[in-house]
Scaffold this motif. Structure first.
Motif, PDB file in Angstrom:
ATOM      1  N   GLN A   1       1.007  -1.149   0.062  1.00  0.00           N
ATOM      2  CA  GLN A   1      -0.205  -0.090  -0.123  1.00  0.00           C
ATOM      3  C   GLN A   1       0.935   1.087   0.096  1.00  0.00           C
ATOM      4  O   GLN A   1       0.460   2.213  -0.646  1.00  0.00           O
ATOM      5  N   ARG A   2       2.055   1.278   0.603  1.00  0.00           N
ATOM      6  CA  ARG A   2       2.836   2.208   0.883  1.00  0.00           C
ATOM      7  C   ARG A   2       4.348   1.915   0.249  1.00  0.00           C
ATOM      8  O   ARG A   2       4.684   0.607   0.104  1.00  0.00           O
ATOM      9  N   CYS A   3       4.977   3.098  -0.218  1.00  0.00           N
ATOM     10  CA  CYS A   3       6.473   2.843  -0.650  1.00  0.00           C
ATOM     11  C   CYS A   3       7.255   2.387   0.329  1.00  0.00           C
ATOM     12  O   CYS A   3       6.988   2.986   1.332  1.00  0.00           O
TER      13      CYS A   3
ATOM     14  N   LEU B   1       0.026   4.788  -1.951  1.00  0.00           N
ATOM     15  CA  LEU B   1      -0.452   4.937  -3.158  1.00  0.00           C
ATOM     16  C   LEU B   1      -1.602   3.725  -3.378  1.00  0.00           C
ATOM     17  O   LEU B   1      -2.155   4.015  -4.570  1.00  0.00           O
ATOM     18  N   GLY B   2      -1.791   2.966  -2.708  1.00  0.00           N
ATOM     19  CA  GLY B   2      -2.495   1.977  -2.693  1.00  0.00           C
ATOM     20  C   GLY B   2      -2.539   0.806  -3.472  1.00  0.00           C
ATOM     21  O   GLY B   2      -1.349   0.657  -4.270  1.00  0.00           O
ATOM     22  N   SER B   3      -3.014  -0.350  -3.336  1.00  0.00           N
ATOM     23  CA  SER B   3      -2.602  -1.412  -3.958  1.00  0.00           C
ATOM     24  C   SER B   3      -2.711  -1.396  -5.486  1.00  0.00           C
ATOM     25  O   SER B   3      -3.641  -0.809  -6.073  1.00  0.00           O
ATOM     26  N   GLY B   4      -1.808  -1.968  -5.906  1.00  0.00           N
ATOM     27  CA  GLY B   4      -1.682  -2.073  -7.758  1.00  0.00           C
ATOM     28  C   GLY B   4      -0.926  -0.829  -8.077  1.00  0.00           C
ATOM     29  O   GLY B   4      -0.749  -0.546  -9.564  1.00  0.00           O
ATOM     30  N   SER B   5      -0.704  -0.039  -7.430  1.00  0.00           N
ATOM     31  CA  SER B   5      -0.115   1.386  -7.657  1.00  0.00           C
ATOM     32  C   SER B   5       1.365   1.641  -7.633  1.00  0.00           C
ATOM     33  O   SER B   5       2.165   2.461  -8.105  1.00  0.00           O
ATOM     34  N   LEU B   6       1.979   0.503  -7.032  1.00  0.00           N
ATOM     35  CA  LEU B   6       3.524   0.330  -6.645  1.00  0.00           C
ATOM     36  C   LEU B   6       4.056  -0.505  -7.560  1.00  0.00           C
ATOM     37  O   LEU B   6       3.547  -1.451  -8.153  1.00  0.00           O
ATOM     38  N   LYS B   7       5.264  -0.252  -7.659  1.00  0.00           N
ATOM     39  CA  LYS B   7       6.301  -1.212  -8.565  1.00  0.00           C
ATOM     40  C   LYS B   7       6.849  -2.306  -7.425  1.00  0.00           C
ATOM     41  O   LYS B   7       7.356  -2.005  -6.437  1.00  0.00           O
ATOM     42  N   ARG B   8       6.767  -3.491  -7.846  1.00  0.00           N
ATOM     43  CA  ARG B   8       6.941  -4.541  -6.940  1.00  0.00           C
ATOM     44  C   ARG B   8       8.704  -4.999  -7.258  1.00  0.00           C
ATOM     45  O   ARG B   8       9.078  -4.854  -8.295  1.00  0.00           O
ATOM     46  N   CYS B   9       9.301  -5.293  -6.124  1.00  0.00           N
ATOM     47  CA  CYS B   9      10.764  -5.694  -6.281  1.00  0.00           C
ATOM     48  C   CYS B   9      10.817  -6.937  -7.143  1.00  0.00           C
ATOM     49  O   CYS B   9      10.143  -7.761  -6.506  1.00  0.00           O
TER      50      CYS B   9
ATOM     51  N   CYS C   1      12.447 -10.172  -4.618  1.00  0.00           N
ATOM     52  CA  CYS C   1      12.044 -10.779  -3.769  1.00  0.00           C
ATOM     53  C   CYS C   1      10.390 -10.727  -3.798  1.00  0.00           C
ATOM     54  O   CYS C   1       9.679 -11.612  -3.036  1.00  0.00           O
ATOM     55  N   ALA C   2       9.868  -9.980  -4.693  1.00  0.00           N
ATOM     56  CA  ALA C   2       8.386  -9.642  -4.729  1.00  0.00           C
ATOM     57  C   ALA C   2       7.609  -9.253  -3.304  1.00  0.00           C
ATOM     58  O   ALA C   2       6.385  -9.459  -3.342  1.00  0.00           O
ATOM     59  N   SER C   3       8.448  -8.837  -2.346  1.00  0.00           N
ATOM     60  CA  SER C   3       7.954  -8.450  -1.050  1.00  0.00           C
ATOM     61  C   SER C   3       7.973  -7.014  -0.694  1.00  0.00           C
ATOM     62  O   SER C   3       7.603  -6.448   0.323  1.00  0.00           O
ATOM     63  N   PHE C   4       8.593  -6.278  -1.617  1.00  0.00           N
ATOM     64  CA  PHE C   4       8.858  -4.851  -1.315  1.00  0.00           C
ATOM     65  C   PHE C   4       8.255  -3.956  -2.347  1.00  0.00           C
ATOM     66  O   PHE C   4       8.465  -4.617  -3.607  1.00  0.00           O
ATOM     67  N   PHE C   5       7.933  -2.879  -2.212  1.00  0.00           N
ATOM     68  CA  PHE C   5       7.015  -2.173  -3.128  1.00  0.00           C
ATOM     69  C   PHE C   5       7.548  -0.701  -3.342  1.00  0.00           C
ATOM     70  O   PHE C   5       7.927  -0.210  -2.189  1.00  0.00           O
ATOM     71  N   TYR C   6       7.538  -0.001  -4.281  1.00  0.00           N
ATOM     72  CA  TYR C   6       8.297   1.502  -4.456  1.00  0.00           C
ATOM     73  C   TYR C   6       7.385   2.273  -5.233  1.00  0.00           C
ATOM     74  O   TYR C   6       6.691   1.665  -6.272  1.00  0.00           O
TER      75      TYR C   6
END
Length: 437
Positions: free
Chosen positions: A52-54, A61-69, A72-77
């Motif tokens: 939900q957050r960077c 920014l909410g779900s679906g609006s962030l870029k996934r690492c 690991c697919a567990s951190f978002f930016y």
């Protein structure tokens, strides 16, 4: 020059008779002035906020609006800029190991708050492994963090990711400063992360009747910043104190201070509570409970200044001691919450009046919880006026008065955290609405 001196010229440290030191104002401050602004050293989002957050700058920014690492697919930016900063500051040490770590039996066996400690400790260890030890000198946050007092609570550190970057003794040394120095990070005073802010931990002592409070600033591509804000006028040479926990925790705060921080609070509020002695439970009988509420409101209306604020226990009626019981504020909050949406309106306003009288006792002027409740009270008033299709002059006047008080209090500390969806937006919407009444 220490890192503290580099951060701010607004304050200085001097010896304290019982604590390590105390933070004094170098200049006068007015209510709302920022005394200190300091970026996070290390932080970690609560599990519910992941995606939900960077993970770098904490923007929501909410779900679906962030870029996934992709590692690991567990951190978002927010974008590659935030991902690059986070990668260089330690995520590269954790990325490939993270999912195995959080699914491990040793991590899953931890209590929820210990899991947060473990994640924060892992991020701290990863960050330190990316910094040349020759740079851990006196003018850095690393030095300031390691100079903080250790918690009186003993215990070895939880498992960290990655392992073996440092010796176990060194990791234990870092962890020993967690319990009594870490902060909950909040937006509009709702916790969404935990973090380390060495300068604030080093500078400010606690008071249950503080003259300053903590808020956070979230900006794109920047680490979240802690800001220490003056709640009221502070003269040059005055000590600046913040609350280490909610002053409303009247019964439990003494044991928390002793176990977690290793001190006995001697602020005016705690002095009065000690003079009162054992706090009785509020009456279960509804009529007796209501009588207590009435007496509390009358006491608040007829006294010029809170005895808990001044430390004058002789002005506190012993027959009101039960209002200091933590269940009393919980009962009032529940009653207001239940009646504020669908009624009865009179019950909601009566509970609100009593809550505000209690807040007058336990909180200093301009404390955030006062303004937040006033906004909720104004919402209840607005809903009642709209649903009843009535523009009764007295009710409209009361609503406008509530909005004015809320605006006066909240502007001392807002905006806080996220740019949108906060109490100030609600307040502005209501202020626009009353123009048509």
């Amino acid at each position: 020059m220490t890192s503290i001196e580099k951060i701010t010229k607004n304050v200085y440290l001097e010896p304290h008779p019982t604590a390590r030191e105390r933070c004094m104002a170098s200049i006068p401050f007015s209510a709302g002035d920022i005394i200190l602004s300091s970026p996070s050293f290390v932080d970690v989002l609560l599990p519910a906020e992941k995606g939900q957050r960077c993970d770098n700058c904490h923007r929501f920014l909410g779900s679906g609006s962030l870029k996934r690492c992709t590692g690991c697919a567990s951190f978002f930016y927010c974008d590659q800029a935030c991902q690059g900063v986070h990668w260089k500051s330690g995520h590269r040490k954790i990325c490939k190991l993270y999912n195995t770590y959080i699914s491990s039996p040793s991590f899953q066996a931890l209590e929820e708050h210990k899991k947060m400690d473990a994640l924060l400790l892992s991020n701290l260890v990863a960050y330190l492994s990316c910094v040349d030890p020759t740079e851990w000198h006196v003018s850095t946050p690393i030095f300031t963090f390691r100079s903080l007092l250790q918690s009186p609570m003993n215990g070895s550190s939880p498992p960290v990711c990655p392992k073996h970057l440092f010796t176990g003794d060194f990791v234990d040394e870092l962890y020993s400063r967690f319990e009594n120095n870490n902060f909950s990070i909040h937006s509009h005073f709702n916790t969404y992360a935990h973090g380390i802010f060495p300068a604030a931990s080093r500078l400010f002592n606690h008071s249950c009747m503080p003259n300053a409070a903590v808020k956070f600033s979230i900006q794109a591509h920047e680490p979240v910043k802690m800001e220490i804000v003056a709640l009221r006028s502070i003269s040059q040479g005055d000590e600046i104190c913040i609350p280490y926990l909610d002053p409303a925790l009247i019964q439990t705060r003494t044991s928390i201070f002793e176990l977690t921080y290793g001190f006995t609070c001697s602020c005016p509020s705690c002095q009065v509570v000690r003079d009162v002695g054992t706090v009785p439970e509020p009456p279960e009988d509804s009529e007796e409970f209501r009588n207590i509420c009435t007496r509390l409101r009358e006491f608040a209306k007829g006294t010029g200044q809170s005895p808990l604020f001044t430390g004058n226990s002789s002005k506190f009626p012993i027959n009101l001691a039960c209002v200091l019981h933590e269940s009393f504020i919980t009962s009032l909050s529940d009653k207001f919450s239940q009646a504020s949406h669908d009624g009865p309106y009179d019950i909601a306003m009566e509970a609100s009046d009593t809550l505000l009288a209690l807040y007058w006792l336990i909180y200093p002027p301009n404390y955030p919880q006062i303004g937040l409740h006033l906004v909720e009270r104004a919402k209840a008033s607005w809903n009642h006026i709209v649903r009843s299709n009535s523009t009764d002059a007295a009710r409209v006047a009361e609503l406008k008065s509530t909005l004015s008080s809320a605006q006066k209090g909240l502007t001392v500390i807002e905006p806080e955290g996220d740019v949108h969806d906060g109490p100030m937006e609600d307040l502005q919407t209501l202020l626009e609405g009353v123009k048509g009444l």
